[in-house]
Design an enzyme around this catalytic site. Structure first.
Site, PDB file in Angstrom:
ATOM      1  N   ASP A 253       0.049  -7.361   3.597  1.00 24.54           N
ATOM      2  CA  ASP A 253       1.065  -7.443   4.349  1.00 24.54           C
ATOM      3  C   ASP A 253       0.747  -7.055   5.983  1.00 24.54           C
ATOM      4  O   ASP A 253       1.454  -6.288   6.860  1.00 24.54           O
ATOM      5  CB  ASP A 253       2.111  -6.260   4.072  1.00 24.54           C
ATOM      6  CG  ASP A 253       3.412  -6.036   4.739  1.00 24.54           C
ATOM      7  OD1 ASP A 253       3.950  -7.278   5.069  1.00 24.54           O
ATOM      8  OD2 ASP A 253       4.009  -5.111   4.985  1.00 24.54           O
ATOM      9  N   GLU A 503      -4.145   0.144  -1.814  1.00 25.53           N
ATOM     10  CA  GLU A 503      -3.363  -0.566  -3.047  1.00 25.53           C
ATOM     11  C   GLU A 503      -4.352  -1.599  -3.894  1.00 25.53           C
ATOM     12  O   GLU A 503      -3.931  -2.600  -3.918  1.00 25.53           O
ATOM     13  CB  GLU A 503      -2.099  -1.283  -2.459  1.00 25.53           C
ATOM     14  CG  GLU A 503      -1.169  -0.237  -1.702  1.00 25.53           C
ATOM     15  CD  GLU A 503       0.254  -0.599  -1.484  1.00 25.53           C
ATOM     16  OE1 GLU A 503       0.702  -1.896  -1.918  1.00 25.53           O
ATOM     17  OE2 GLU A 503       1.067   0.149  -1.165  1.00 25.53           O
ATOM     18  N   TYR A 556       7.676   3.674  -1.587  1.00 30.12           N
ATOM     19  CA  TYR A 556       8.767   3.301  -0.825  1.00 30.12           C
ATOM     20  C   TYR A 556      10.090   3.680  -1.559  1.00 30.12           C
ATOM     21  O   TYR A 556      10.766   2.661  -1.695  1.00 30.12           O
ATOM     22  CB  TYR A 556       8.554   1.868  -0.168  1.00 30.12           C
ATOM     23  CG  TYR A 556       7.481   1.704   0.780  1.00 30.12           C
ATOM     24  CD1 TYR A 556       7.798   2.174   2.207  1.00 30.12           C
ATOM     25  CD2 TYR A 556       6.110   1.655   0.163  1.00 30.12           C
ATOM     26  CE1 TYR A 556       6.597   2.075   3.111  1.00 30.12           C
ATOM     27  CE2 TYR A 556       5.039   1.575   1.147  1.00 30.12           C
ATOM     28  CZ  TYR A 556       5.423   1.750   2.807  1.00 30.12           C
ATOM     29  OH  TYR A 556       4.338   1.628   3.363  1.00 30.12           O
ATOM     30  N   GLU A 592       1.683   6.591   2.292  1.00 29.78           N
ATOM     31  CA  GLU A 592       2.678   5.796   2.973  1.00 29.78           C
ATOM     32  C   GLU A 592       3.870   6.045   2.523  1.00 29.78           C
ATOM     33  O   GLU A 592       4.326   6.308   1.462  1.00 29.78           O
ATOM     34  CB  GLU A 592       2.415   4.257   2.504  1.00 29.78           C
ATOM     35  CG  GLU A 592       1.206   3.931   3.227  1.00 29.78           C
ATOM     36  CD  GLU A 592       1.001   2.076   2.882  1.00 29.78           C
ATOM     37  OE1 GLU A 592       1.931   1.466   2.555  1.00 29.78           O
ATOM     38  OE2 GLU A 592      -0.242   1.796   3.291  1.00 29.78           O
TER      39      GLU A 592
HETATM   40  C1  GCB Z   1       2.275  -1.051   1.521  1.00 24.56           C
HETATM   41  C2  GCB Z   1       1.147  -1.498   2.229  1.00 24.56           C
HETATM   42  C3  GCB Z   1       1.279  -1.842   3.451  1.00 24.56           C
HETATM   43  C4  GCB Z   1       2.697  -2.516   3.691  1.00 24.56           C
HETATM   44  C5  GCB Z   1       3.556  -1.868   3.339  1.00 24.56           C
HETATM   45  C6  GCB Z   1       5.167  -2.267   3.696  1.00 24.56           C
HETATM   46  O1  GCB Z   1       2.363  -0.252   0.461  1.00 24.56           O
HETATM   47  O2  GCB Z   1      -0.100  -0.698   1.766  1.00 24.56           O
HETATM   48  O3  GCB Z   1       0.200  -2.540   3.777  1.00 24.56           O
HETATM   49  O4  GCB Z   1       2.895  -2.914   5.218  1.00 24.56           O
HETATM   50  O5  GCB Z   1       3.573  -1.343   1.928  1.00 24.56           O
HETATM   51  O6  GCB Z   1       5.663  -2.169   4.550  1.00 24.56           O
HETATM   52  O7  GCB Z   1       5.637  -3.194   2.588  1.00 24.56           O
END
Ligand code: GCB
Length: 701
Positions: A253, A503, A556, A592
């Site tokens: 990403d 990841e 997330y 994250e």
């Molecule tokens: C993740 C990735 C990161 C992305 C992020 C996202 O898990 O490690 O590279 O930018 O999510 O914002 O989706």
């Protein structure tokens, strides 16, 4: 000598792929009949009777998967040299940064420049050139579609080498990083090839230069990522309005910026010179005495002469320039310096004087005491240790509070930018962070030096992201990326952990042995720092965690899962972190969490993409983190992301990833002020730091 910096053949990745793309559909078409015939013949030869169709197919599949699973731990070429270019009384450094000439190849014909020998004369004599800044990504400089170009591009420039450099010197050409693959010529002669973005490479050019005259450097750079590059990508040929076109895709990403990303230097060394310095440090239990253990390797003819016993004189100076320890080695090119009343290296906010650095001066001397070479580097004296619950620095438990970041900016992309770097460190300190992860690749050497000086701890990540389709070739490159990274960064006190992947698809069968090999290899290179990886698969599927020292997980809540549901964050975070800890019995970091946020978008009650929503998402996580901290094995929280950044075009991204606490222009969103209060509150509670005066706005008495 510089092994993974191989000499040509010039077969850039893109051309290898376009060949593959042409041949593969044919193979695909003929795969089964050919496979059947070959297996039938083998069957006849070995068992003297034809195999049934069923056993043929089963046999082929078993063979296919067992080949994929058997990963052999092959040797990886070892980096030599590559000390950061520094001037001294025996060395000169010249920058080749500036405006270079640039040509993009025809996408359908990526090797044209090689066949037509564009490197043999000035690029402008082969093709019209455009000006291109170095260092910078080339993608966002022009107004046309250079941004999405796939394959090779060419750079050249001219430069003078002073006459004085011809005498008793060696000259080296060093690139801080070129993404992804680079081929270099000087005055039309092949110099070096290097594959892997974000890491330096160099070669000696002493015999290729015109001294006291003009010279030319030509670079071909290929941005193609395929299934065996680090990171992985795909190149496909697809129909478009003009016929066919080449398309680059990848699952990670962030935008695959390319070009000469970091500085290009010419530097001189004496004929016999200090090629490498490796430093480790130790601190006595009561933190009063520090040891600096160093070893040096020397390159040059004098090093091989039996009657010339080279030796080292090492001096250690404190910040005020006072000599605090010195040692002269007797034939051994290494030694130990002991510092009494040492000032240890401490992270920011863990001590009133964080980031304390000594200067180590290494002098290489001949038998007759003639000074051959001098190299100086900064050294921070500190101890790291870890167990199943905690991570300690100088005997004190650390709670990481920081960010995942990107090297990314408007216009220059991933090009080194000192103004941006200094601004970022000002923001890190303003917000009270004590750490960041170099997600998802090694950051500039200059930023590593800055982190040393400012006491910011680094989880240093190699460029392996979204790792999948495990293969022997990928394993070799992955290990090489770590070898190059550790070679480059091993002397930085700020580097406290290695991250071997972000990841990776660790749910698959081959991930088990693959990551065991990668982790063990990393440990064999440096056992003084723990190893982690940022994992996203559920703990029930993961096969890599058993090979790590510290488990980091990315999740997330309220964003990719249960979107918008702020009431489904806290408990989920607590449960998942606890499950990871129960599963592996190792310290846990949430590496994250976050939410995309459009600056200036306000909505009450909080709604996805608004500043209120990001603030609320953070706050719900803080609640979970505080409960987890009390359990004793939860050791850090890293927001995704420090700043907004560019990604590939997608309907889930508005101008890029907007999970930044700061905008891409490095201005705070509302959540930054909340995060600042939390990070300083943690600093005060855990490390007794004081609050900055402007932390709270006056409201009423
Ligand atoms: C993740 C990735 C990161 C992305 C992020 C996202 O898990 O490690 O590279 O930018 O999510 O914002 O989706």
């Amino acid at each position: 000598m510089f092994n993974h910096v191989q000499f040509f053949p010039v077969i850039p990745l893109t051309s290898r792929m376009s060949l593959y793309n042409r041949v593969f559909p044919l193979i695909k078409k003929w795969k089964f009949p050919i496979g059947k015939i070959i297996t039938y013949i083998i069957g006849v030869l070995y068992s003297h009777r034809p195999l049934s169709f069923f056993s043929l197919v089963t046999g082929l599949y078993v063979l296919h998967f067992s080949i994929a699973l058997i990963l052999v731990n092959k040797e990886v070429p070892q980096t030599r040299g590559m000390l950061y270019p520094r001037e001294s009384e025996t060395r000169e450094v010249r920058s080749l940064d500036g405006i270079w000439n640039f040509v993009r190849s025809d996408q359908a014909n990526p090797t044209q420049g090689v066949r037509d020998e564009w490197y043999a004369k000035e690029l402008s004599q082969s093709k019209p050139t455009i000006p291109m800044p170095v260092p910078a990504s080339y993608n966002d400089i022009t107004t046309d579609n250079l941004r999405d170009h796939v394959g090779t591009v060419w750079y050249d420039r001219k430069f003078f080498v002073p006459r004085s450099w011809a005498k008793d010197q060696r000259v080296w050409l060093r690139f801080g990083s070129v993404h992804y693959e680079a081929y270099v010529w000087v005055n039309g002669q092949k110099v070096v090839k290097h594959e892997m973005g974000h890491l330096p490479f160099e070669a000696e050019v002493t015999d290729l230069l015109n001294y006291g005259a003009e010279n030319r450097i030509t670079v071909m750079c290929d941005n193609a990522l395929i299934q065996t590059t680090v990171p992985q990508g795909r190149i496909t040929e697809v129909p478009n309005d003009g016929g066919m076109t080449i398309v680059q895709s990848y699952t990670f990403d962030f935008f695959n910026y390319a070009g000469i990303h970091r500085s290009v230097h010419l530097y001189t060394t004496p004929r016999t010179f200090i090629e490498e310095v490796e430093v480790t440090t130790n601190l006595s239990k009561d933190a009063s005495v520090g040891d600096v253990i160093f070893s040096v390797s020397v390159n040059g003819s004098a090093a091989n002469e039996a009657d010339n016993v080279l030796h080292i004189q090492a001096n250690l100076y404190d910040k005020e320039g006072v000599l605090v320890a010195n040692v002269t080695s007797d034939g051994k090119l290494g030694g130990k310096l002991q510092v009494n009343q040492v000032k240890p290296w401490w992270p920011y906010l863990m001590h009133p004087e964080p980031g304390y650095l000594y200067e180590l001066e290494i002098k290489l001397l001949a038998t007759n005491e003639e000074l051959l070479d001098v190299y100086r580097l900064k050294v921070g004296i500190r101890n790291l240790s870890w167990d199943k619950k905690q991570f300690l620095i100088n005997g004190n438990p650390v709670y990481f509070r920081g960010f995942g970041r990107h090297e990314d900016a408007d216009i220059r992309g991933k090009g080194l930018d000192n103004a941006l770097m200094v601004r970022d460190f000002n923001l890190l300190k303003w917000i009270g962070a004590n750490a960041y992860r170099t997600s998802h690749y090694p950051y500039s050497e200059e930023s590593m030096q800055f982190a040393d000086e400012h006491g910011i701890m680094i989880i240093d990540e190699c460029p392996s992201v979204d790792t999948e389709n495990y293969s022997q070739e990928l394993l070799g490159k992955h290990k090489s990326s770590l070898e190059q990274l550790i070679h480059r960064d091993r002397n930085h006190p700020s580097v406290v952990m290695w991250s071997i992947a972000n990841e990776p698809r660790t749910g698959s069968m081959s991930a088990d042995s693959y990551f065991e090999l990668v982790a063990n290899y990393t440990r064999s290179l440096d056992s003084s720092r723990p190893i982690t990886a940022a994992i996203a698969v559920p703990h029930t599927q993961d096969k890599a965690g058993r090979s790590l020292d510290i488990i980091s997980f990315n999740r997330y809540n309220a964003w990719y899962s249960n979107t918008g549901r702020l009431d489904m964050v806290t408990q989920n975070v607590i449960e998942e972190a606890t499950a990871w800890n129960k599963h592996y019995n190792k310290p846990i970091i949430m590496s994250e969490y976050g939410a995309d946020t459009l600056e200036g978008l306000h909505m009450l009650p909080a709604y996805v993409w608004s500043e209120e929503f990001q603030t609320e998402v953070f706050s719900r996580h803080f609640k979970a983190f505080d409960e987890l901290r009390r359990k004793g094995w939860f050791i850090g929280e890293f927001v995704w992301n420090f700043a907004d950044f560019k990604t590939a075009q997608s309907y889930t991204r508005v101008g890029g990833n907007k999970k930044g606490v700061f905008t891409r222009a490095r201005q705070p969103k509302a959540a930054a002020h909340l995060l600042r209060k939390r990070y300083f509150a943690l600093g005060r509670d855990l490390d007794q730091c004081s609050f900055p005066e402007d932390l709270f706005t006056y409201i009423a008495t």
